[in-house]
Design an enzyme around this catalytic site. Sequence first.
Site, PDB file in Angstrom:
ATOM      1  N   ASP A 363      36.983  23.072  57.060  1.00  0.00           N
ATOM      2  CA  ASP A 363      38.291  23.259  57.851  1.00  0.00           C
ATOM      3  C   ASP A 363      39.272  23.864  57.151  1.00  0.00           C
ATOM      4  O   ASP A 363      39.208  23.902  55.735  1.00  0.00           O
ATOM      5  CB  ASP A 363      38.933  21.801  58.353  1.00  0.00           C
ATOM      6  N   GLU A 366      41.214  29.308  56.153  1.00  0.00           N
ATOM      7  CA  GLU A 366      41.814  30.578  56.559  1.00  0.00           C
ATOM      8  C   GLU A 366      42.014  31.396  55.279  1.00  0.00           C
ATOM      9  O   GLU A 366      42.033  32.862  55.331  1.00  0.00           O
ATOM     10  CB  GLU A 366      42.889  30.499  57.535  1.00  0.00           C
ATOM     11  N   ASP A 451      42.101  24.395  67.256  1.00  0.00           N
ATOM     12  CA  ASP A 451      43.151  23.281  67.785  1.00  0.00           C
ATOM     13  C   ASP A 451      43.335  23.717  69.189  1.00  0.00           C
ATOM     14  O   ASP A 451      44.326  24.040  69.501  1.00  0.00           O
ATOM     15  CB  ASP A 451      43.965  23.051  66.772  1.00  0.00           C
TER      16      ASP A 451
END
Length: 728
Positions: A363, A366, A451
């Site tokens: 997670d 980015e 999300d």
Amino acid sequence: MDQTAPAVDWTVARDQELLRRDKRSLGQNIFAGVAQYHKAQLAGIGVTRLTVLPPGQLLPPSAAVVSNTAWEEAAQLLPLQMHWQQSMPGTFDITFSLSADAVCFGLGERFSGLNIRGAIHTLTTTDQTRHNESADAFYKAIPLCIIGSGTNYSAIFLDSSAPQRWDLDADLTALGGIELFTRRGWQLYVLGSASLPEIVAAYTELTGRGCMPPLWALGHQQCRWSYPDEATVTHIALEFRRRQIPCDTIVLDIDYMDEYRVFTTSPARFPDLKGLAEKLRQQNFKIVTIVDPGVKVDARYSIYKESVAGKFVCVNADGTPFIEEVWPGDCVFPDFSNVATRDWWGKHLEFYTSNGVAGIWNDMNEPSFFKLKNPTPKLICQMPEDADQPFFQRDSTGTVGHLEVRNLYGSLMSQSTFEGLTEVEPNKRPFVLTRSAYAGVQRYSAVWLGDNMSWWQHLELSIPMLLNMGLSGVPFAGVDVGGFAGDCSAELLVRWYETGIFYPFFRNHCRLGDRAQEPWAFGAEVERHIRSLIEVRYSLLPYIYSLFWENRDNGAPLMRPLSWHYPDDRYAIRVSDQFMFGAEILVAPILERGSVTRPVYLPRGLWHPFGGGEALQGEQLHLVHFPLGTVPAFVRDGAIIPLLSSVQSTVEYHKSDITFRVFGKTATGTFVDDDGESFGYASGQFNKWQLSYSNEQFTANSQHSGFVGSDRQYFVAAADSVRTVNLK
Ligand code: MIG
């Protein structure tokens, strides 16, 4: 989360004059480097490649392209009336024509219906917390766009990890444009023209396909931010078994760690991860743990010390480690562009495998930071010079500014994770899940789309979004069932499961502080619906497995737009709220609160309601009644679907009966079988049968045999009769 003001301004050269640049007259071409044109055949279709090298630049290593096809020199002409030029030192412009009837697919993760034409699409990996129509940049950056209609598609793949802004006829001028913000070399591939399946086959030959997923990862996964301690995890697992709701995996979010230090567990709440994994294993459960990239700055923490001593981290201009804040507080960030970092990180995964963890969830890659905002893509008009970059990484060409390679961070973290896991357990197929990704990620990881909200609109959008992910080469994808943020409702959860059982990646996940949404969270009636839906998912596993097998052969995604199989159907190409699940199953879910009917478009042929009943004639719209808990699907007349008898987890897969259900008077199908967990299939340890049914006769033609290990009975169910068959 509340982010404070950015410490560094990530957007440089935000000259308003330049922003107002007229797309149709791009000004002067200042390119003075080398451009080469090549062509080749890939998966039977033509591909043209342009290589652009600014003066003094080496071609950066491609993280996406794996094909080593022989390229031959080509004329300096690109299809689609393409033109390109360098408009500024840090900006290239590419323009192309878009015919009136062409639709556009792909570009990875787009908050959009199926046709992504008519908008600007920014490709720079972003922790996008607002999933709404104003959101443009998302977690993933996959620069592949498929353009065309009918059987006539082309695709543009711009292999550069720098920020890109694709304009797909946003001004309704029948023009497409790409702004590429880089000072490094890059390559552009134009594929086709060819059919949609041929384009995706060629693209996935170029960028690779995944290995077979472990069977367990195709089962139901239950997640929550966060199950706070071992007792809760055990309790959740036992609830699944006690209630007889099939499930394979419990996923641990960030709170299993010791103050969010990766490669540790909380001594107070998870004192014995290994014992927990073993306890769950006895109940046929696997554990997946989240692993974020940020490494806590802490002089007593060995991972931190190694990361800095080994120079494995991203650095500031003066060479000191770049520090930013995420969950653990101040962190350093592994530089996954550096091979040495990938090796180092990968070796540490043994911490998890030795504790019995079966898969890794990456997670925040980015990468996402708490203070420093993501690049503001709308305002970028050229790649900043190195001196103005927020921090630095290293690849085989030397030191490089972060923004040039930012889009690779998630993919390279997945690569490190995949390779680390295969290093530790060479004959086990890894399961890796990632949020951020670049082209080619399918070789290493499954993805989920971050999300989303517990909103009907996000259930609806999951269909075109996942279709475009699949067309972008990434088949193993899903969204959080029930929605991540916000309170899910009973009705939404059931409807979401009706769709979600057809997501290749099938996980229920929910945000900290929001209403619980485990299958039993809304009482007995809802639980009964969800149980039977998850049971359908498990019964479909042999079919789902054969679809992954097909993906290995030709890159076909599991979720496909109707036009994939019905290219001449002029209505099918516009359908965004239904999809094909393989060639044989059409899914048309209820996507609206309070609704029990919907129009369903069936392409040519006869279609059997999944749950039984009169077949419906295709090439027309039907108003279909789907009460809560129905499987919203139709099976093509002429299909044989292998269905597994009921199980509580995939551990029972090889001992459970399989029924070949025949739809229609003559039908065909395939069935593949292997151990579902090793790489044995790659050396021939698998069985494959071609199934057919006609004149009330069932035949299974063995096409390959090399796997011994299933101990089950087979049945054929056709025209209301069920009988046993032998597979040889
Ligand atoms: O800042 O780990 O998308 O699935 O539960 C939030 C906590 C960090 C974002 C992920 C979500 C996960 C959450 N993470």
